[in-house]
Design an enzyme around this catalytic site. Structure first.
Site, PDB file in Angstrom:
ATOM      1  N   GLN A 241       0.828  -1.216   0.000  1.00 58.17           N
ATOM      2  CA  GLN A 241       0.000   0.000   0.000  1.00 58.17           C
ATOM      3  C   GLN A 241       0.855   1.257   0.000  1.00 58.17           C
ATOM      4  O   GLN A 241       0.474   2.271  -0.589  1.00 58.17           O
ATOM      5  CB  GLN A 241      -0.943  -0.007   1.202  1.00 58.17           C
ATOM      6  N   HIS A 244       1.536   2.878  -3.360  1.00 53.16           N
ATOM      7  CA  HIS A 244       0.455   3.554  -4.080  1.00 53.16           C
ATOM      8  C   HIS A 244       0.705   5.047  -4.183  1.00 53.16           C
ATOM      9  O   HIS A 244       0.573   5.652  -5.248  1.00 53.16           O
ATOM     10  CB  HIS A 244      -0.886   3.350  -3.349  1.00 53.16           C
ATOM     11  N   GLU A 309      -8.872   0.750   5.858  1.00 55.09           N
ATOM     12  CA  GLU A 309      -9.383   0.283   4.573  1.00 55.09           C
ATOM     13  C   GLU A 309      -9.139  -1.221   4.432  1.00 55.09           C
ATOM     14  O   GLU A 309     -10.051  -1.975   4.093  1.00 55.09           O
ATOM     15  CB  GLU A 309      -8.670   1.048   3.449  1.00 55.09           C
ATOM     16  N   HIS A 310      -7.909  -1.645   4.665  1.00 58.65           N
ATOM     17  CA  HIS A 310      -7.531  -3.057   4.588  1.00 58.65           C
ATOM     18  C   HIS A 310      -6.986  -3.514   5.930  1.00 58.65           C
ATOM     19  O   HIS A 310      -6.127  -2.841   6.516  1.00 58.65           O
ATOM     20  CB  HIS A 310      -6.433  -3.282   3.537  1.00 58.65           C
ATOM     21  N   ASP A 343      -7.018  -7.056  -4.063  1.00 55.34           N
ATOM     22  CA  ASP A 343      -6.926  -5.960  -5.022  1.00 55.34           C
ATOM     23  C   ASP A 343      -7.258  -6.407  -6.435  1.00 55.34           C
ATOM     24  O   ASP A 343      -7.766  -5.616  -7.230  1.00 55.34           O
ATOM     25  CB  ASP A 343      -5.511  -5.378  -5.021  1.00 55.34           C
ATOM     26  N   HIS A 402     -53.316  15.576   5.821  1.00 63.60           N
ATOM     27  CA  HIS A 402     -52.893  14.198   6.023  1.00 63.60           C
ATOM     28  C   HIS A 402     -53.976  13.430   6.799  1.00 63.60           C
ATOM     29  O   HIS A 402     -54.363  12.316   6.430  1.00 63.60           O
ATOM     30  CB  HIS A 402     -51.579  14.146   6.824  1.00 63.60           C
TER      31      HIS A 402
END
Length: 413
Positions: A241, A244, A309-310, A343, A402
């Protein structure tokens, strides 16, 4: 050196809070420029799109045609992603209760979806598969892909995912065209897919006119491991990661200080061999962390606060820790389950909540391309039993019409 935290230290709470709230991404404020681009495309359509494309989209090399090996890999990934997401399709429901009312819901797919695929130096066929296949499984009849590039591998993934409408345009102008439509690009109902700061700002700008998936932040991985894992494996996972983006974050939680040292040394060795070592090094040194806890029983509470996230759990009994975790985008169980499998081709979606949003959101799924409509049918007996309560609530809110719409039926007029 990477940041080291010891959960037994008296200053751990403050140090952990600092880690949680460190700002990892500082973007230029592009909102003013994006607002102008979106407004211009809305008025001038294709003419504006073409103008901004000439100004901002740089010509790019197409790249090599995909090899048979890559095409086969795309097929394997697509088949697994489709099989996994088919199991997510929700079921309609209809039942009659004891008042005679028939209630339920039904699910219908969106009519059209726009998929943004970044250009640049990298190609992302996996993003095409992860976004387009769930939409197709949901029953979306039109998927329009926009991309500033024409990478052959990306185009191969698009064909495999069933995308037949592709527009060679990128940036905020592409998002605006998908949202409002032009003569050459019909509008869509929802826009998904990653992009740069301009794309993210444009998605924010058009939200409400169309739906969007999310505004993704920098990628994250949190590995929980005991001292029995291979430190080189864990180092590779952390750097998967970090490579990235320089703003990505990689964290290790372990109950073994010696193992923490081994992983840190393995990261240093691995960094020296990575093609993207400058990016990965900056990510690891600026935002990476190693947290040593007294017991892995303490890990789940820290995981929930990070809401990664992971999440990889590399222990002998990963299910025991996973059962205690409430907040994570995706969980990878066991020493032989690297996050990178998720992934690309394992099956679950890789579009996941970042920046602690896993506390309240989920990864992309078939449900993101469907909507639920509720159903209700009342018999006269239902109104007789429930109507007076409805009238009382309507009058309590001061909404007499109503109340009347129920009362006139009870009166039999």
């Amino acid at each position: 050196m990477v940041r080291r935290l010891d959960a037994r230290a008296p200053d751990f709470a403050d140090a952990f809070d600092a880690l949680l709230h460190a700002r990892r991404e500082i973007e230029d404020d592009v909102s003013v420029a994006v607002k102008a681009i979106v407004a211009d495309v809305r008025v001038r359509g294709d003419e504006a799109v073409a103008e901004y494309t000439r100004r901002f989209d740089r010509p790019e090399a197409l790249g090599e045609e995909p090899s048979t090996e890559v095409l086969d890999a795309i097929d394997v990934a697509a088949a697994r992603i489709e099989a996994y997401h088919r199991l997510q399709r929700p079921k309609d429901e209809l039942y009659t209760d004891d008042t005679g009312a028939t209630l339920g819901w039904r699910w219908t797919a969106l009519d059209s979806v726009g998929l943004y695929v970044p250009g640049g130096t990298a190609s992302y066929p996996s993003s095409v598969l992860m976004n387009a296949i769930p939409a197709r499984v949901a029953g979306v009849t039109r998927i329009a892909m926009v991309t500033p590039g024409a990478n052959p591998v990306v185009l191969a993934a698009a064909r495999r995912a069933g995308i037949t409408e592709i527009h060679r345009v990128g940036g905020a102008q592409a998002v605006a065209a998908l949202a409002y439509g032009t003569k050459s690009i019909a509008p869509v109902d929802k826009i998904v897919g990653p992009g740069n700061a301009y794309v993210a700002a444009a998605k924010r700008e058009v939200f409400g006119t169309v739906g969007i998936d999310s505004i993704a932040g920098p990628s994250e991985i949190l590995v929980v491991s005991d001292g029995e894992s291979n430190p080189d494996w864990i180092a590779a996972d952390l750097l998967s990661q970090a490579e990235h983006d320089a703003s990505s974050q990689s964290i290790l939680i372990t109950d073994d200080a010696g193992f923490a040292d081994e992983v840190e040394a393995a990261v240093a060795r691995t960094l020296a061999t990575l093609p993207r070592k400058e990016i990965a090094s900056k990510s690891w040194h600026d935002f990476g962390a190693i947290i040593v806890v007294a017991s892995l029983d303490d890990a789940a509470a820290l995981v929930d606060r990070i809401a990664p996230e992971h999440l990889e759990i590399a222990t002998a009994a990963p299910e025991r820790i996973a059962a205690k975790v409430r907040h994570a985008g995706a969980i990878f169980l066991g020493r032989h389950t690297p996050e990178a499998m998720g992934d690309y081709l394992a099956g679950p979606n890789h579009v996941l909540p970042t920046s602690r949003t896993a506390r309240f959101s989920s990864g992309l799924s078939v449900l993101d391309f469907m909507k639920r409509t509720t159903l209700l049918s009342c018999e006269p007996g239902t109104l007789a039993r429930l109507g007076p309560s409805g009238i009382a609530l309507a009058r309590a809110e001061g909404l007499d019409a109503h109340a009347r719409s129920i009362a006139v039926r009870l009166d039999g007029k």
